[in-house]
Design a protein around this motif. Structure first.
Motif, short mmCIF file in Angstrom:
data_model
loop_
_atom_site.label_atom_id
_atom_site.label_comp_id
_atom_site.label_asym_id
_atom_site.label_seq_id
_atom_site.Cartn_x
_atom_site.Cartn_y
_atom_site.Cartn_z
N THR A 179 38.27 22.32 38.86
CA THR A 179 39.65 22.41 38.40
C THR A 179 39.88 23.66 37.55
OG1 THR A 179 39.26 21.06 36.43
CG2 THR A 179 39.93 19.90 38.43
N ASP A 180 38.87 24.53 37.51
CA ASP A 180 39.03 25.80 36.81
C ASP A 180 39.71 26.78 37.78
OD1 ASP A 180 36.81 27.83 34.72
OD2 ASP A 180 38.95 27.95 35.13
N ILE A 181 40.97 26.50 38.05
CA ILE A 181 41.68 27.18 39.12
C ILE A 181 41.86 28.67 38.82
CG2 ILE A 181 43.89 27.26 40.35
CD1 ILE A 181 44.04 24.26 40.03
N GLN A 182 41.91 29.02 37.55
CA GLN A 182 42.13 30.44 37.21
C GLN A 182 40.83 31.24 37.29
OE1 GLN A 182 43.66 27.89 34.42
NE2 GLN A 182 44.51 29.61 33.33
N SER A 183 39.69 30.58 37.18
CA SER A 183 38.42 31.30 37.23
C SER A 183 37.36 30.41 37.87
CB SER A 183 37.98 31.74 35.83
OG SER A 183 38.10 30.67 34.90
N ALA B 285 50.48 43.55 41.03
CA ALA B 285 50.89 43.87 42.40
C ALA B 285 51.14 42.61 43.20
CB ALA B 285 49.89 44.77 43.10
N ASP B 286 52.42 42.36 43.45
CA ASP B 286 52.78 41.16 44.19
C ASP B 286 52.11 41.11 45.54
OD1 ASP B 286 55.63 41.07 42.42
OD2 ASP B 286 54.69 39.19 42.99
N ARG C 205 49.03 33.32 42.57
CA ARG C 205 50.11 32.38 42.85
C ARG C 205 50.11 31.22 41.85
NH1 ARG C 205 51.42 28.93 48.43
NH2 ARG C 205 53.04 27.67 47.45
N VAL C 206 48.92 30.74 41.53
CA VAL C 206 48.83 29.65 40.56
C VAL C 206 49.38 30.10 39.21
CG1 VAL C 206 47.19 28.35 39.15
CG2 VAL C 206 46.91 28.41 41.60
N LEU C 207 49.02 31.31 38.82
CA LEU C 207 49.50 31.82 37.53
C LEU C 207 51.01 31.97 37.53
CD1 LEU C 207 46.80 34.55 36.75
CD2 LEU C 207 47.07 32.32 35.65
N ARG C 208 51.55 32.41 38.64
CA ARG C 208 52.99 32.68 38.68
C ARG C 208 53.79 31.40 38.85
NH1 ARG C 208 55.79 36.74 42.98
NH2 ARG C 208 55.63 34.96 44.37
N ARG D 234 53.23 21.22 36.04
CA ARG D 234 52.73 22.22 35.12
C ARG D 234 53.59 23.45 35.29
NH1 ARG D 234 49.42 26.36 33.64
NH2 ARG D 234 47.60 25.84 32.42
N THR D 235 54.17 23.89 34.20
CA THR D 235 54.99 25.09 34.33
C THR D 235 54.10 26.32 34.43
OG1 THR D 235 55.13 25.24 31.94
CG2 THR D 235 56.92 24.12 33.07
N ALA D 236 54.61 27.31 35.12
CA ALA D 236 53.87 28.57 35.21
C ALA D 236 53.83 29.20 33.84
CB ALA D 236 54.55 29.48 36.21
N ARG D 237 52.84 29.98 33.58
CA ARG D 237 52.68 30.60 32.27
C ARG D 237 53.64 31.75 32.09
NH1 ARG D 237 46.77 29.64 32.63
NH2 ARG D 237 46.55 27.68 31.54
N PHE D 238 54.11 31.92 30.86
CA PHE D 238 54.95 33.07 30.55
C PHE D 238 54.11 34.33 30.66
CE2 PHE D 238 58.04 35.77 28.78
CZ PHE D 238 57.38 36.61 27.89
N LYS D 239 54.67 35.35 31.30
CA LYS D 239 53.96 36.61 31.41
C LYS D 239 54.86 37.74 30.92
CE LYS D 239 53.74 35.07 35.45
NZ LYS D 239 53.75 33.65 35.07
N PRO D 240 54.31 38.74 30.23
CA PRO D 240 55.13 39.86 29.77
C PRO D 240 55.78 40.58 30.94
CG PRO D 240 52.93 39.92 28.80
CD PRO D 240 52.91 38.87 29.87
N GLY D 241 56.92 41.19 30.66
CA GLY D 241 57.63 41.91 31.71
C GLY D 241 56.77 42.98 32.34
N GLY D 242 56.87 43.09 33.64
CA GLY D 242 56.12 44.12 34.34
C GLY D 242 54.72 43.72 34.71
N MET D 243 54.29 42.55 34.24
CA MET D 243 52.90 42.18 34.51
C MET D 243 52.67 41.97 35.99
SD MET D 243 50.63 39.23 32.72
CE MET D 243 48.99 38.84 33.28
#
Lengths: 255, 113
Positions: A39-43, B107-108, A107-110, B93-102
């Motif tokens: 479940t360490d999806i980010q790493s 790179a999408d 994608r998970v992060l976003r 689970r909400t997506a994490r806040f990321k600074p602008g431009g990140m």
């Protein structure tokens, strides 16, 4: 009923994935039906210890995004154990990996994902695979997913190193775990230098945390040189590190 | 312990429930003991009835219904049919806040590949 075991640490680099993989392998060798879910999806990383360069597909990510069932994301890998150790009748091991692809991690992060779906996956996998043990390899630190895994776990293995940052962070984690009524909480101290008195350390740990330490894993060059390159406790079963893994397994099974 | 009305909610629909749970996972540590025990069991079990809950919690059915309804009020459980079946609501689970431009920096195209 499946015994759910979460393997967690407050900070990274404590040896969670290595411990998870080796404990799972030994449980399997003893004839149990075992699954490891990363479940360490980010790493993600536990798949490497089982000998995979890339993560088998489909992955946990695919399940969370509705592209596969949890059963499809569960890959039977009993042969990764049987190549180095005899597996008792009935023993089977599955791996539910998280994707190592940069796009999937991005994608998970976003976008995030549904934590409820993750919890449904734990339950469905346990039932569909008729598991004796489900081992959850968690992301370090306290976040929604790790707290969820604490809440549903029968056993929580908390890994730490003999390091002041780890000691302090573990105290916080023990407190949270107790508030969430985790039934069985065990500490595992890893990377212990050879000049440390383990008996003295055991007393200090019990006094500090009021919890049992299930294993004292030595800092061993051979384990470092193994470098997550395989299941060390199977290839070197007589090594002191491997014997401590055996003690952890025995303690889990004693519950 | 805060009351359910202190919290707002947003409708994600991601899990199929009408709205997001009012309490985050971290807040579960502050739940009354019976509610916390009940939630923990529901997360492991899935759909539950008041009878099953009363057996698990060691209380009569009316008392278990009170516990379940409290979880519903906190949006940690949902009443889903006439048999008084409940299921735990963990939420998205909400997506994490990321600074602008990140995302530009990341790179999408990583996602498009």
């Amino acid at each position: 009923m499946t015994t759910v075991i979460s393997i967690h640490s407050f900070r990274g680099g404590t040896g969670k994935s290595n411990t998870t993989a080796n404990v799972a392998a030994r449980l399997t060798a003893e004839g149990n039906r075992v699954a490891v879910i990363d479940t360490d999806i980010q790493s993600p990383g536990v798949h490497v210890i089982f000998g995979f360069e890339d993560t088998p597909e489909p992955t946990l990510n695919d399940y969370l995004w509705g592209r596969s069932s949890i059963a499809e994301a569960a890959h039977e890998i009993t042969d990764r154990v049987s190549m180095d150790m005899t597996v008792a009748d009935g023993g089977k091991l599955w791996l539910i990996p998280s994707s190592i692809k940069p796009g999937d991690i991005a994608r998970v992060l976003r976008e995030g994902y549904d934590v409820g779906t993750l919890n449904d996956g734990f339950r469905t996998a346990s039932k569909d695979l008729n598991l004796d043990y489900l081992l959850i390899d968690t992301h370090p630190g306290l976040n929604e997913e790790t707290l969820l895994s604490f809440t549903i776990s029968d056993v929580l293995l908390l890994l730490l190193r003999p390091d002041r940052q780890d000691f302090q962070g573990t105290a916080v984690t023990v407190d949270v775990a107790r508030r969430l009524d985790v039934p069985n909480l065990f500490l595992v101290l890893n990377k212990i230098p050879s000049n440390v008195d383990v008996d003295d350390l055991r007393e200090q740990m019990t006094a500090a945390y009021g919890a049992e330490t299930a294993g004292f894993l030595p800092l061993a060059e051979e384990v470092v040189e193994n470098a997550s390159g395989g299941l060390f406790s199977l290839t070197s079963p007589d090594h002191p590190w491997s014997q401590e893994i055996g003690k952890i397994v025995a303690r889990i099974q004693a519950n | 312990m805060s009351s359910p009305s202190d919290f707002g909610s947003s409708d994600s629909g991601a899990s199929g429930f009408e709205s997001e749970p009012m309490l985050g996972v971290a807040d579960w540590t502050e739940l009354p003991t019976d509610e916390r025990r009940c939630l923990r069991w529901m997360l492991r079990t899935g759909e539950v009835t008041t009878l099953q809950t009363s057996e698990e919690l060691g209380m009569d059915e009316d008392a278990s219904r009170v516990v379940l309804e409290a979880l519903v009020a906190r949006k940690l459980a949902v009443f889903i049919d006439e048999k008084i079946v409940y299921v735990g609501n963990v939420g998205r689970r909400t997506a994490r806040f990321k600074p602008g431009g990140m995302w530009d920096a990341l790179a999408d195209k990583l996602i498009d590949e």
